[in-house]
Write a protein that holds these residues in place. Structure first.
Motif, mmCIF file in Angstrom:
data_model
loop_
_atom_site.group_PDB
_atom_site.id
_atom_site.type_symbol
_atom_site.label_atom_id
_atom_site.label_comp_id
_atom_site.label_asym_id
_atom_site.label_seq_id
_atom_site.Cartn_x
_atom_site.Cartn_y
_atom_site.Cartn_z
ATOM 1 N N HIS A 103 19.860 51.150 -16.266
ATOM 2 C CA HIS A 103 20.250 50.545 -17.547
ATOM 3 C C HIS A 103 19.300 50.997 -18.658
ATOM 4 O O HIS A 103 19.735 51.359 -19.756
ATOM 5 N N ALA A 104 17.989 50.998 -18.372
ATOM 6 C CA ALA A 104 17.005 51.426 -19.372
ATOM 7 C C ALA A 104 17.234 52.877 -19.765
ATOM 8 O O ALA A 104 17.188 53.237 -20.944
ATOM 9 N N LEU A 105 17.529 53.727 -18.775
ATOM 10 C CA LEU A 105 17.776 55.136 -19.061
ATOM 11 C C LEU A 105 19.048 55.310 -19.874
ATOM 12 O O LEU A 105 19.090 56.096 -20.828
ATOM 13 N N GLU A 106 20.102 54.585 -19.537
ATOM 14 C CA GLU A 106 21.352 54.660 -20.299
ATOM 15 C C GLU A 106 21.126 54.248 -21.747
ATOM 16 O O GLU A 106 21.641 54.872 -22.670
ATOM 17 N N GLU A 107 20.336 53.192 -21.953
ATOM 18 C CA GLU A 107 20.037 52.751 -23.323
ATOM 19 C C GLU A 107 19.301 53.842 -24.090
ATOM 20 O O GLU A 107 19.602 54.119 -25.239
ATOM 21 N N PRO B 49 6.271 59.685 -28.158
ATOM 22 C CA PRO B 49 6.914 60.639 -27.243
ATOM 23 C C PRO B 49 8.235 60.052 -26.759
ATOM 24 O O PRO B 49 8.352 58.836 -26.577
ATOM 25 N N LEU B 50 9.239 60.899 -26.549
ATOM 26 C CA LEU B 50 10.557 60.417 -26.140
ATOM 27 C C LEU B 50 10.526 59.676 -24.804
ATOM 28 O O LEU B 50 11.304 58.757 -24.582
ATOM 29 N N TYR B 51 9.592 60.056 -23.915
ATOM 30 C CA TYR B 51 9.547 59.361 -22.629
ATOM 31 C C TYR B 51 9.194 57.885 -22.782
ATOM 32 O O TYR B 51 9.553 57.072 -21.946
ATOM 33 N N GLU B 52 8.494 57.519 -23.864
ATOM 34 C CA GLU B 52 8.178 56.101 -24.071
ATOM 35 C C GLU B 52 9.451 55.293 -24.317
ATOM 36 O O GLU B 52 9.583 54.175 -23.823
ATOM 37 N N TYR B 53 10.377 55.847 -25.067
ATOM 38 C CA TYR B 53 11.658 55.171 -25.283
ATOM 39 C C TYR B 53 12.385 55.008 -23.950
ATOM 40 O O TYR B 53 12.898 53.943 -23.625
ATOM 41 N N ALA B 54 12.426 56.103 -23.180
ATOM 42 C CA ALA B 54 13.155 56.078 -21.908
ATOM 43 C C ALA B 54 12.543 55.087 -20.933
ATOM 44 O O ALA B 54 13.249 54.295 -20.312
ATOM 45 N N ARG B 55 11.233 55.094 -20.784
ATOM 46 C CA ARG B 55 10.578 54.215 -19.809
ATOM 47 C C ARG B 55 10.733 52.745 -20.161
ATOM 48 O O ARG B 55 10.781 51.902 -19.280
ATOM 49 N N LYS B 56 10.793 52.457 -21.454
ATOM 50 C CA LYS B 56 10.919 51.056 -21.870
ATOM 51 C C LYS B 56 12.374 50.647 -22.077
ATOM 52 O O LYS B 56 12.646 49.487 -22.383
ATOM 53 N N GLY B 57 13.298 51.595 -21.938
ATOM 54 C CA GLY B 57 14.710 51.277 -22.119
ATOM 55 C C GLY B 57 15.071 50.997 -23.563
ATOM 56 O O GLY B 57 16.027 50.288 -23.852
ATOM 57 N N ILE B 58 14.328 51.568 -24.485
ATOM 58 C CA ILE B 58 14.579 51.358 -25.913
ATOM 59 C C ILE B 58 15.491 52.473 -26.410
ATOM 60 O O ILE B 58 15.199 53.654 -26.202
ATOM 61 N N PRO B 59 16.594 52.125 -27.076
ATOM 62 C CA PRO B 59 17.447 53.186 -27.634
ATOM 63 C C PRO B 59 16.679 53.990 -28.691
ATOM 64 O O PRO B 59 15.823 53.453 -29.390
ATOM 65 N N LEU B 60 17.001 55.266 -28.782
ATOM 66 C CA LEU B 60 16.374 56.096 -29.801
ATOM 67 C C LEU B 60 16.821 55.632 -31.180
ATOM 68 O O LEU B 60 17.975 55.231 -31.359
#
Length: 173
Positions: free
Chosen positions: A55-59, A5-16
């Protein structure tokens, strides 16, 4: 994306891994059915993002935006007791992400917006309130709540009342 899920990327600050691809959808109808103004129980967020969270959200946003910087200048006015809210009703094609559509609409008018509550009233031919020929009613949630409290007696065919109600709503193909 890639099974996450896309929220996992956002919560962990991982770029898509790649940009989110736009998709064609059809909005058959969109109307404001109730203007709540500030007369509701919704409130401005009480918590701000920490520097790390920003920062995590920006990433995470780098995959969907050319300028993913998080701006802090969207604070509510001191006299704004609560944000403006309204109720939308829309009929959209399959594959439409209603939350994304609301977000995009708000940005198109120079604002920010998100969905607080969402009720799907139709999925294919199944609807909460049948109005058209061919509409199939959904099983009211109260049927299941009542069955959890007391499943009831079985009739001569071995069915309970709640099971009969569910069977009436099924569509056998």
């Amino acid at each position: 994306m890639d099974g996450k899920p896309l929220y996992e990327y956002a919560r962990k600050g991982i770029p898509l891994p790649r940009p989110i691809e736009g998709r064609q959808v059809t909005v058959h109808s969109l109307e404001i059915v109730k203007w709540l103004g500030s007369n509701h129980s919704f409130a401005w967020p009480k918590k701000s993002l920490s520097t790390e969270e920003k920062h995590a959200l920006e990433e995470a946003l780098k995959g969907i935006s050319k300028d993913p910087s998080i701006k802090d200048d969207l604070e509510p006015e001191a006299n704004d007791a609560s944000p403006t809210a309204f109720v939308l009703k829309m009929r959209v094609s399959g594959g439409t992400y209603v939350r994304s559509l609301v977000h995009d609409l708000a940005h198109a008018v120079g604002s920010a917006g998100h969905v607080v509550t969402l009720t799907r009233s139709r999925q294919g031919r199944f609807v909460l309130e049948p109005t058209e020929e061919g509409d199939r009613p959904c099983v009211p949630w109260e049927v299941f709540e009542k069955a959890m409290e007391d499943p009831g007696e079985l009739d001569d065919d071995g069915w309970s009342e709640w099971e009969r109600e569910v069977i009436q709503c099924l569509e056998v193909m």
